[in-house]
Every structure is written in structure tokens, then in C-alpha cells.
Design a protein around this motif. Structure first.
Motif, PDB file in Angstrom:
ATOM      1  N   ASN A 119       0.810  -1.219   0.000  1.00  0.00           N
ATOM      2  CA  ASN A 119       0.000   0.000   0.000  1.00  0.00           C
ATOM      3  C   ASN A 119       0.846   1.272   0.000  1.00  0.00           C
ATOM      4  OD1 ASN A 119      -2.521  -1.396   0.099  1.00  0.00           O
ATOM      5  ND2 ASN A 119      -2.180  -1.777   2.288  1.00  0.00           N
ATOM      6  N   VAL A 120       2.147   1.127   0.217  1.00  0.00           N
ATOM      7  CA  VAL A 120       3.048   2.282   0.215  1.00  0.00           C
ATOM      8  C   VAL A 120       3.501   2.555  -1.213  1.00  0.00           C
ATOM      9  CG1 VAL A 120       5.229   3.222   1.052  1.00  0.00           C
ATOM     10  CG2 VAL A 120       3.820   1.823   2.556  1.00  0.00           C
ATOM     11  N   ALA A 121       3.270   3.772  -1.666  1.00  0.00           N
ATOM     12  CA  ALA A 121       3.586   4.127  -3.052  1.00  0.00           C
ATOM     13  C   ALA A 121       5.090   4.140  -3.293  1.00  0.00           C
ATOM     14  CB  ALA A 121       2.984   5.491  -3.382  1.00  0.00           C
ATOM     15  N   SER A 122       5.468   3.904  -4.531  1.00  0.00           N
ATOM     16  CA  SER A 122       6.872   3.995  -4.923  1.00  0.00           C
ATOM     17  C   SER A 122       7.334   5.450  -4.867  1.00  0.00           C
ATOM     18  CB  SER A 122       7.077   3.454  -6.342  1.00  0.00           C
ATOM     19  OG  SER A 122       6.728   2.085  -6.425  1.00  0.00           O
ATOM     20  N   THR A 123       8.628   5.617  -4.730  1.00  0.00           N
ATOM     21  CA  THR A 123       9.244   6.946  -4.740  1.00  0.00           C
ATOM     22  C   THR A 123       9.885   7.183  -6.100  1.00  0.00           C
ATOM     23  OG1 THR A 123       9.697   6.916  -2.363  1.00  0.00           O
ATOM     24  CG2 THR A 123      11.010   8.416  -3.708  1.00  0.00           C
ATOM     25  N   TYR A 124       9.514   8.278  -6.740  1.00  0.00           N
ATOM     26  CA  TYR A 124      10.143   8.656  -8.004  1.00  0.00           C
ATOM     27  C   TYR A 124      11.349   9.551  -7.714  1.00  0.00           C
ATOM     28  CZ  TYR A 124       6.688   6.721 -11.202  1.00  0.00           C
ATOM     29  OH  TYR A 124       5.899   5.871 -11.930  1.00  0.00           O
ATOM     30  N   CYS A 125      12.377   9.396  -8.531  1.00  0.00           N
ATOM     31  CA  CYS A 125      13.628  10.106  -8.280  1.00  0.00           C
ATOM     32  C   CYS A 125      14.169  10.689  -9.586  1.00  0.00           C
ATOM     33  CB  CYS A 125      14.638   9.132  -7.673  1.00  0.00           C
ATOM     34  SG  CYS A 125      16.226   9.860  -7.276  1.00  0.00           S
ATOM     35  N   PHE A 126      14.545  11.971  -9.543  1.00  0.00           N
ATOM     36  CA  PHE A 126      15.081  12.685 -10.699  1.00  0.00           C
ATOM     37  C   PHE A 126      16.446  13.251 -10.315  1.00  0.00           C
ATOM     38  CE2 PHE A 126      10.516  12.858 -10.475  1.00  0.00           C
ATOM     39  CZ  PHE A 126      10.083  12.573 -11.750  1.00  0.00           C
ATOM     40  N   GLY A 127      17.474  12.940 -11.098  1.00  0.00           N
ATOM     41  CA  GLY A 127      18.819  13.372 -10.748  1.00  0.00           C
ATOM     42  C   GLY A 127      19.542  14.052 -11.889  1.00  0.00           C
ATOM     43  N   VAL A 128      20.235  15.139 -11.570  1.00  0.00           N
ATOM     44  CA  VAL A 128      21.117  15.832 -12.512  1.00  0.00           C
ATOM     45  C   VAL A 128      22.517  15.857 -11.907  1.00  0.00           C
ATOM     46  CG1 VAL A 128      21.687  18.052 -13.564  1.00  0.00           C
ATOM     47  CG2 VAL A 128      19.317  17.236 -13.590  1.00  0.00           C
ATOM     48  N   ILE A 129      23.494  15.446 -12.682  1.00  0.00           N
ATOM     49  CA  ILE A 129      24.874  15.328 -12.211  1.00  0.00           C
ATOM     50  C   ILE A 129      25.766  16.163 -13.112  1.00  0.00           C
ATOM     51  CG2 ILE A 129      26.771  13.737 -11.729  1.00  0.00           C
ATOM     52  CD1 ILE A 129      24.476  11.542 -11.605  1.00  0.00           C
ATOM     53  N   ASP A 130      26.594  16.980 -12.521  1.00  0.00           N
ATOM     54  CA  ASP A 130      27.462  17.907 -13.259  1.00  0.00           C
ATOM     55  C   ASP A 130      28.912  17.598 -12.912  1.00  0.00           C
ATOM     56  OD1 ASP A 130      28.741  19.968 -14.498  1.00  0.00           O
ATOM     57  OD2 ASP A 130      27.683  21.579 -13.470  1.00  0.00           O
ATOM     58  N   GLY A 131      29.606  16.964 -13.840  1.00  0.00           N
ATOM     59  CA  GLY A 131      30.990  16.583 -13.585  1.00  0.00           C
ATOM     60  C   GLY A 131      31.960  17.719 -13.838  1.00  0.00           C
ATOM     61  N   HIS A 132      33.153  17.591 -13.299  1.00  0.00           N
ATOM     62  CA  HIS A 132      34.228  18.542 -13.565  1.00  0.00           C
ATOM     63  C   HIS A 132      35.563  17.803 -13.501  1.00  0.00           C
ATOM     64  CE1 HIS A 132      32.993  18.918  -9.226  1.00  0.00           C
ATOM     65  NE2 HIS A 132      34.271  18.662  -9.052  1.00  0.00           N
ATOM     66  N   GLY A 133      36.525  18.307 -14.274  1.00  0.00           N
ATOM     67  CA  GLY A 133      37.818  17.633 -14.335  1.00  0.00           C
ATOM     68  C   GLY A 133      37.750  16.325 -15.096  1.00  0.00           C
ATOM     69  N   GLY A 134      36.772  16.185 -15.986  1.00  0.00           N
ATOM     70  CA  GLY A 134      36.570  14.942 -16.713  1.00  0.00           C
ATOM     71  C   GLY A 134      35.192  14.369 -16.423  1.00  0.00           C
ATOM     72  N   HIS A 135      34.843  13.290 -17.122  1.00  0.00           N
ATOM     73  CA  HIS A 135      33.491  12.749 -17.028  1.00  0.00           C
ATOM     74  C   HIS A 135      33.377  11.497 -16.181  1.00  0.00           C
ATOM     75  CE1 HIS A 135      35.293  10.044 -20.005  1.00  0.00           C
ATOM     76  NE2 HIS A 135      34.297   9.219 -19.780  1.00  0.00           N
ATOM     77  N   ARG A 136      34.493  10.916 -15.754  1.00  0.00           N
ATOM     78  CA  ARG A 136      34.428   9.584 -15.165  1.00  0.00           C
ATOM     79  C   ARG A 136      33.728   9.549 -13.802  1.00  0.00           C
ATOM     80  NH1 ARG A 136      36.742   6.519 -18.690  1.00  0.00           N
ATOM     81  NH2 ARG A 136      38.584   7.214 -19.867  1.00  0.00           N
ATOM     82  N   CYS A 137      33.927  10.555 -12.976  1.00  0.00           N
ATOM     83  CA  CYS A 137      33.226  10.577 -11.688  1.00  0.00           C
ATOM     84  C   CYS A 137      31.725  10.738 -11.914  1.00  0.00           C
ATOM     85  CB  CYS A 137      33.756  11.710 -10.807  1.00  0.00           C
ATOM     86  SG  CYS A 137      32.995  11.763  -9.161  1.00  0.00           S
ATOM     87  N   ALA A 138      31.344  11.642 -12.801  1.00  0.00           N
ATOM     88  CA  ALA A 138      29.924  11.842 -13.094  1.00  0.00           C
ATOM     89  C   ALA A 138      29.295  10.563 -13.639  1.00  0.00           C
ATOM     90  CB  ALA A 138      29.757  12.986 -14.092  1.00  0.00           C
ATOM     91  N   GLN A 139      30.017   9.847 -14.486  1.00  0.00           N
ATOM     92  CA  GLN A 139      29.496   8.602 -15.036  1.00  0.00           C
ATOM     93  C   GLN A 139      29.286   7.565 -13.939  1.00  0.00           C
ATOM     94  OE1 GLN A 139      28.298   7.733 -17.918  1.00  0.00           O
ATOM     95  NE2 GLN A 139      28.030   5.573 -17.389  1.00  0.00           N
ATOM     96  N   ALA A 140      30.247   7.437 -13.043  1.00  0.00           N
ATOM     97  CA  ALA A 140      30.115   6.467 -11.956  1.00  0.00           C
ATOM     98  C   ALA A 140      28.949   6.826 -11.036  1.00  0.00           C
ATOM     99  CB  ALA A 140      31.421   6.386 -11.160  1.00  0.00           C
ATOM    100  N   VAL A 141      28.817   8.100 -10.710  1.00  0.00           N
ATOM    101  CA  VAL A 141      27.716   8.529  -9.853  1.00  0.00           C
ATOM    102  C   VAL A 141      26.384   8.276 -10.554  1.00  0.00           C
ATOM    103  CG1 VAL A 141      26.633  10.524  -8.741  1.00  0.00           C
ATOM    104  CG2 VAL A 141      29.107  10.219  -8.614  1.00  0.00           C
ATOM    105  N   ASN A 142      26.324   8.540 -11.847  1.00  0.00           N
ATOM    106  CA  ASN A 142      25.091   8.321 -12.594  1.00  0.00           C
ATOM    107  C   ASN A 142      24.687   6.849 -12.586  1.00  0.00           C
ATOM    108  OD1 ASN A 142      22.967   9.234 -14.460  1.00  0.00           O
ATOM    109  ND2 ASN A 142      24.060   7.997 -15.957  1.00  0.00           N
TER     110      ASN A 142
END
Length: 511
Positions: A119-142
Motif C-alpha cells: 500500500n506504500v507508493a513507490s518513490t520517483y527520483c530525478f537526478g542531474v549530475i554535473d561533472g568537472h575535471g573529466g566525465h568519469r566521476c559523473a558517469q560512476a555517480v550516474n
């Protein structure tokens, strides 16, 4: 026994991702930090990214129709929209405009089950990630943050059911994600990522760790993922037959800001670390007036409270060196972020990496009382007010470099008014629309000077067009211009970052 805690919209699991990328990286030189807002994040000699021309074929003097077609193709390439099966949420619209190649921005949409009670509804989640010094940290976090949020938010009974599953085919999924354009998974690290997530679930069950609120659970997820990124960089840096795995180090050496909005029941929780931002658009049902409320604060030196929080954590003798030129040690603009391990690890750990990563004299002369940077998010809880609360905007700082929260809300409001503007009611011609209706539609299209017609189907696209398409002449009151938008999209790789950053936008419409 193999345990799977998640599934995606394409029915893949964490051990069998659909998409991988072998994106190569070359070095790019960052210009002076004062040259443009696009250099807000990091001042560094080199990073693993380079700009890429977004539109080709604009040689000579092409006709307006050719320009329009090419610009429209580029500006809508990363569009995505979907209705949402949620009593509170109507739909979402999103778009992304890269400046780096590969882009350092990421985005995700998913949902998780937080309770074994159906009976407990699902939680929807929206995320924006802004990397710096390259993309690899942002990719891992995503790739990973949604899973950490789900595991930290799930009640212990549900978590135990997921862990007790015998195999992948009948395991109970506690979260899923919608595949975005250009989403991919780094297959090479999925087993390690999965082990870290399972370890988190096991620790919660073993220690009966229960969080007091959804906000506290989201904060714990941010902190745990960041800790795992740093630990893996040290422990996994030498693998595969003794070869140094530079990518494992790059994930933690580069960095990423993140803003995540979760919606469940009638409550919104915003977790923000860095300088992305979330804004809510409201219309007073009594006065019919629109307003914008910023749900986040940028974690930069311009935020006096945030600056004081950082300085209070270190001796006064270090204050002058900690913040130099409004940046952390004269290098990093955001004061909260994932990764950026050189500002977090203790000197003895940094020295292990020193033969691999050139840290200069930072370890010996400046790294005295770490950590100086945290991924602990600032948490904001909000009870939705119906019928006044109409939509949420979540975006990377590339958008906010050009638009204020009020301007962004007004642009979305105008988008709603244009897309919902009823046609004149008169006798139809038998061809679908009457002559006056056709004239009404064409008149609206002409007034938009071409640019606004190309983004009439997506509010996020409209925001991006207004952000980068407005000419500098005449101030922000001007409408976006096709010629200026074309210019901003065709900048050469070595100059594009002087004019704009990666931009990622999500607009969530409420019921």
C-alpha cells in the motif's frame, strides 16, 4: 548465489548491463577561471575531455530553412519525455546540450520501493549530475547513485527479501530506472559496483540501521557512495595482472556535483551537493500570479553560510590557503562534490597515489587537516501545496549561468500557455482546421522567429534555447534568435567552453 537489487526499463540487471562505451579521452587545456562562467568548476592544467563541434554543414551562407533544420536537429538530439504513473506526477520533459566531448553532465530518472507494504507508493527520483575535471566521476555517480538511494531508503524487511532471493530471475527488484539517450554502463566495473552495493545492504541488515526520515536516508546514500569511490580508487588502482588501472583513479580524482529530487506521497525531498539547482514553479490560485522558489543553495564561496561552514572545520591558520580566488585551494569552485579525492584523503593515502597522479606540493604543504571537501548533501523537505505547486525544474549550473529561477519559471509558464492555448472555435473547413484556426497557428509560429517553434514540444528544450539563444545585445529581455543559437552551437572545440558549459535540464510537471 547471485543477488540483484535492481532492474532497468529494458529488463537488464546490474551484472548484465545493456550498453557500454569505449569513449576515448584526450587532453584539453582550461583557460583562466575569470574568462567565462563556463570555467566555474575547476582550474587545472589538463583534464580528460575536449570540446566537440555540435553542428556541421553551416559553411557559406545557407538558407534559413537549412539553418533551422540543422539547429533543430542538434537542439533536440537528447530530448526525452514521458508520462508518469504516479498520482502526484503528470509527466517529465528533459534535454541536454553538451559542450564537452564526452559531456561531463549526466541525468537519471528512476523509482524505488521503500516498503514491503504494497500500500506504500513507490518513490520517483530525478537526478542531474554535473561533472568537472573529466566525465568519469559523473558517469560512476550516474550509474550507481540510484541504487544507493534505494538501498538506504528501503525498510529492512524489503531489503532482507531482496537479499534472500536465490537467483537473478526471481530476485525481488527494489528499484528501476528509465533509460535516457546516451545512457551506458561501464561493463568492466559492474561486478565491483555490485559488490559495493551488496555490502551496503548487508551492513544495513547486520546492524539494523534505520534512518529517521527519507531525507536522512538520501544523505547517507550520498556519503556512502562517495566513500566507496575513494576506497575503490586506492584498493582497485592496481588490477588486471598488476597493471595500473588509471580509470579507477580517474573516477575519484575527477569530481561531480549532484542534485536529486525524490517525490513520494505529497512530499518532495531535495538532496544537493554542489552548484546544480532545483526550483519549484507556483501559481497562486487566488491571484493567478506565478512565483519561483529555489529549493537549493549553491555550495560555493559566494554562499556565505557555506563558506563559513568550511572555514569553521579548519584552523584559522589555514583559512587564507583554503579559499583562494573564491575557489578551494584556488582550484575548485563547488565546496561540496563527489570525488576530488585530493581534497579529501589523508596525506598517507595520497602518497600511495603520488607516483601515479601528480599532486605537486599539495600533499606536503597544504593537506594539513583533511577532508576539505564533502559530498554530504544539503537536504530540503517540502510538502507539496495543491493546487498551487505546478512544476519542478532541476538543472546543472550551465543553465543557471544564463537564467535566474524567476526567468526559468516564466519560460516554462509561457511554454505551458503556448502549448495549451486553445484554437479559435469556428466552423471547420472539413480539412481538420478552419481557415482562421490555420491563421492563428501560423501567426503563433511566425511570432516565435523560428527558434521557439522548434522547442514547442519540450519545456527543457525551450529553457536551453532561451539560455544560449539570446543575443548579448539588449539584455535578457530579448527572445532567442536563430542566428545566435546557430553561432552558440557551432563554436569550435577550443573556444566553446569560453561561452557555455554542458547544460542538462529536467522539468517535472505535477498533477
Amino acid at each position: 548465489m547471485t543477488t540483484t537489487l535492481w532492474r532497468c526499463s529494458c529488463s537488464t540487471d546490474l551484472l548484465s548491463p545493456l550498453i557500454s562505451s569505449a569513449a576515448s579521452a584526450v587532453c584539453r587545456h582550461y583557460g583562466p577561471a575569470s574568462a567565462t562562467p563556463a570555467f566555474r568548476h575547476l582550474r587545472s592544467a589538463t583534464t580528460l575531455a575536449t570540446g566537440l563541434r555540435q553542428v556541421t554543414g553551416f559553411t557559406g551562407s545557407p538558407s534559413n530553412s537549412i539553418v533551422y533544420d540543422n539547429v533543430r536537429k542538434t537542439i533536440t538530439t537528447h530530448e526525452v519525455w514521458s508520462s508518469l504513473e504516479c498520482p502526484l506526477l503528470a509527466s517529465f520533459e528533459s534535454n541536454q546540450l553538451p559542450a564537452n566531448s564526452p559531456t561531463e553532465d549526466r541525468r537519471f530518472l528512476g523509482k524505488w520501493i521503500s516498503s514491503s507494504d504494497p500500500n506504500v507508493a513507490s518513490t520517483y527520483c530525478f537526478g542531474v549530475i554535473d561533472g568537472h575535471g573529466g566525465h568519469r566521476c559523473a558517469q560512476a555517480v550516474n550509474e550507481r547513485l540510484l541504487g544507493y538511494l534505494a538501498v538506504c531508503s528501503a525498510d529492512l524487511q524489503l531489503l532482507d527479501e531482496a537479499m534472500q532471493s536465490d537467483n537473478v530471475s526471481n530476485s525481488k527488484s527494489i528499484y528501476e530506472r528509465l533509460k535516457m539517450p546516451n545512457d551506458y554502463y561501464t561493463i568492466r566495473y559492474q561486478q565491483m559496483y555490485n559488490r559495493s552495493l551488496l555490502r551496503l545492504a548487508e551492513e544495513r541488515l547486520k546492524g539494523s540501521i534505520v534512518y529517521d526520515s527519507p531525507a536522512e536516508a538520501m544523505g547517507a546514500a550520498f556519503e556512502r557512495l562517495d566513500n566507496d569511490l575513494l576506497t575503490e580508487a586506492i584498493n582497485e588502482s592496481v588490477t588486471y595482472g598488476g597493471n595500473i588501472d588509471l580509470k579507477a583513479i580517474e573516477r575519484a580524482y575527477s569530481g561531480a556535483c549532484a542534485c536529486v529530487v525524490s517525490v513520494s506521497s505529497d512530499r518532495v525531498v531535495v538532496a544537493n551537493a554542489g552548484d546544480c539547482a532545483a526550483v519549484i514553479g507556483r501559481r497562486d490560485h487566488k491571484t493567478n500570479q506565478w512565483s519561483a522558489e529555489q529549493l537549493t543553495k549553491p555550495h560555493t564561496a559566494d554562499n556565505k553560510a557555506e563558506l563559513q561552514r568550511l572555514l569553521d572545520a579548519h584552523p584559522s591558520s589555514e583559512h587564507r590557503s583554503i579559499i583562494h580566488g573564491d575557489r578551494l585551494f584556488g582550484q575548485l569552485m563547488p565546496l561540496r562534490a563527489f570525488g576530488n579525492m585530493r581534497f579529501k584523503l589523508h596525506p598517507e593515502d595520497l602518497r600511495k597515489l603520488h607516483p601515479i597522479v601528480d599532486l605537486g606540493d599539495f600533499v606536503d604543504n597544504f593537506c594539513l587537516t583533511p577532508p576539505y571537501l564533502s559530498a554530504s548533501p544539503e537536504l530540503t523537505e517540502l510538502k507539496l501545496g495543491f493546487p498551487d505547486d505546478k512544476f519542478l525544474i532541476v538543472a546543472s549550473d550551465g543553465l543557471w549561468d544564463f537564467l535566474s529561477p524567476d526567468e526559468a519559471v516564466n519560460i516554462v509558464v509561457e511554454h505551458l500557455e503556448q502549448t495549451m492555448d486553445p484554437l479559435p472555435q469556428d466552423k471547420p473547413t472539413g480539412l481538420g482546421l478552419s481557415l482562421s484556426q490555420l491563421a492563428h497557428r501560423d501567426d503563433k509560429m511566425n511570432k516565435t522567429n523560428g527558434v521557439e517553434s522548434m522547442c514547442r514540444d519540450n519545456a527543457a528544450t525551450r529553457l536551453i534555447c532561451f539560455a544560449v539563444g539570446q543575443s548579448e545585445h539588449g539584455g535578457r529581455s530579448r527572445r532567442p534568435e536563430l542566428a545566435h543559437l546557430q553561432h552558440m552551437l557551432t563554436l569550435q572545440p577550443d573556444v566553446v567552453r569560453y561561452h557555455r558549459d554542458d547544460i542538462t535540464v529536467m522539468v517535472i510537471f505535477l498533477q
